[in-house]
Design a protein around this motif. Structure first.
Motif, PDB file in Angstrom:
ATOM      1  N   ARG A  18      14.378  15.358  12.063  1.00 31.02           N
ATOM      2  CA  ARG A  18      15.282  14.899  13.124  1.00 31.02           C
ATOM      3  C   ARG A  18      15.603  16.111  13.992  1.00 31.02           C
ATOM      4  N   GLN A  72       8.039  14.190  24.782  1.00 31.82           N
ATOM      5  CA  GLN A  72       7.197  13.260  24.054  1.00 31.82           C
ATOM      6  C   GLN A  72       6.308  13.953  23.024  1.00 31.82           C
ATOM      7  N   ARG A 117       7.898  13.570  19.740  1.00 32.68           N
ATOM      8  CA  ARG A 117       7.735  12.229  19.174  1.00 32.68           C
ATOM      9  C   ARG A 117       6.298  12.018  18.671  1.00 32.68           C
ATOM     10  N   ARG A 118       5.324  12.528  19.439  1.00 35.19           N
ATOM     11  CA  ARG A 118       3.929  12.374  19.004  1.00 35.19           C
ATOM     12  C   ARG A 118       3.678  13.091  17.688  1.00 35.19           C
ATOM     13  N   HIS A 136       8.406  13.331  15.022  1.00 32.55           N
ATOM     14  CA  HIS A 136       9.817  13.682  14.875  1.00 32.55           C
ATOM     15  C   HIS A 136      10.715  12.643  15.558  1.00 32.55           C
ATOM     16  N   GLU A 137      11.927  12.528  15.056  1.00 36.25           N
ATOM     17  CA  GLU A 137      12.933  11.647  15.636  1.00 36.25           C
ATOM     18  C   GLU A 137      13.870  12.471  16.503  1.00 36.25           C
ATOM     19  N   LEU A 138      14.113  12.033  17.737  1.00 34.48           N
ATOM     20  CA  LEU A 138      14.985  12.756  18.659  1.00 34.48           C
ATOM     21  C   LEU A 138      16.367  12.130  18.655  1.00 34.48           C
TER      22      LEU A 138
END
Length: 314
Positions: free
Chosen positions: A3, A20, A23-24, A27-29
């Protein structure tokens, strides 16, 4: 995967595509309040479960670091780390990364713009014309003026080059005295007290002194050239705002042009509202190109410590 907390105002209000990549990587933002500087209470609520933090200029207390029990890396989207408790992060083994020079062009161009605005009283003139008046104050020229630059890093060098191109006499103070390179013959090094004393226009591009005291305090203001212009796009703590007000009233400082304040946004009726202050809202690095560069570097620094699923699979 991890996270990652995102707190810079420029990234929470309009999350750019550069995020992005996180995310790719799987990982969680986690975002703080959109377009706002998070306070301690919000940070204490957000940090306990994060392993990475893409941080802005928000003040980070020791209590916040203590609450971030899983935090492995803080990646700044700028070069300054004055807002971080580095003793605590070091003791915890938390990596602190910076996006060095990413916003240098944006900040340097704003500093030059503030200098031109101060010399020609552009905000006053524009406001007067907008109100139906026709103000015509006599301005000052940078050509032939002595411009003092404190800090000749990436930002200071860009400012120095522009000022030299405008035919100013450029004096620079920097304890490291980096090689001048293309600025050789255009910029001269001098001791700090000489730069402070001789400058018609003084622009600050340096970190806070190690003792945390203002660089420009009441004593220094007494030594400066009467009617000088002071520009601060670096750090609010470099200038003693309390001591500056009487210097403005007495004309020892003609204009204070600043992008940074001790409290942001500044309180109503404070220094920002003074008629001899040109105030901007911490926008030095807020350009499309600067945000893109800073975000790309900050994201790359995070991925170096939190590789993600692609790296793990390989």
């Amino acid at each position: 995967m991890a996270r990652i907390l995102i707190t810079p105002r420029s990234l929470t209000s309009e999350p750019p595509q550069e995020l992005q990549a996180l995310r790719r990587a799987g990982h969680e933002l986690v975002f703080s309040s959109s377009g706002q500087t998070p306070d301690e209470a919000e940070l204490l609520r957000l940090v306990p479960d994060v392993e990475g933090w893409l941080a802005g200029v928000e003040p980070v207390s020791s209590a916040v670091i203590a609450a971030a029990t899983r935090l492995r890396v803080i990646s700044r989207n700028g070069s300054g780390v004055d807002n971080l408790p580095l003793a605590e992060t070091s003791a915890r083994g938390i990596h602190v990364e910076r996006a060095l020079a990413a916003n240098a062009t944006g900040v340097a161009e704003l500093a030059v713009g503030l200098a031109l605005s101060a010399c020609r009283r552009i905000p006053d003139v524009a406001g007067g014309v907008r109100a139906g008046a026709w103000p015509r104050p006599k301005g000052r020229e940078i050509d032939g003026a002595t411009v003092g630059i404190v800090g000749l890093g990436a930002i200071g060098r860009k400012v120095a080059g522009v000022m030299a191109a405008l035919r100013a006499h450029v004096l620079a103070a920097d304890p490291m005295r980096p090689p001048l390179g293309p600025l050789q013959g255009l910029v001269s090094y001098a001791e700090l007290d000489e730069v402070l004393r001789r400058a018609d226009i003084l622009t600050l591009h340096c970190p806070l002194p190690e003792d945390g005291r203002p660089l420009v305090d009441a004593e220094v203001l007494e030594t400066m050239r009467p009617g000088m212009i002071l520009i601060n796009t670096a750090r609010a703590g470099l200038v003693d705002e309390t001591a500056l007000r009487p210097a403005l009233e007495q004309g020892r400082v003609a204009i204070y042009a600043t992008d940074v304040f001790a409290t942001e946004p500044p309180l109503p009726g404070g220094l920002a509202s003074h008629p001899q202050v040109i105030a901007t809202s911490h926008i030095g690095g807020l350009t499309d190109a600067s945000v893109r560069r800073a975000t790309e570097i900050a994201v790359a620094n995070l991925l170096a410590h939190l590789p993600g699923q692609d790296h793990a699979a390989g």
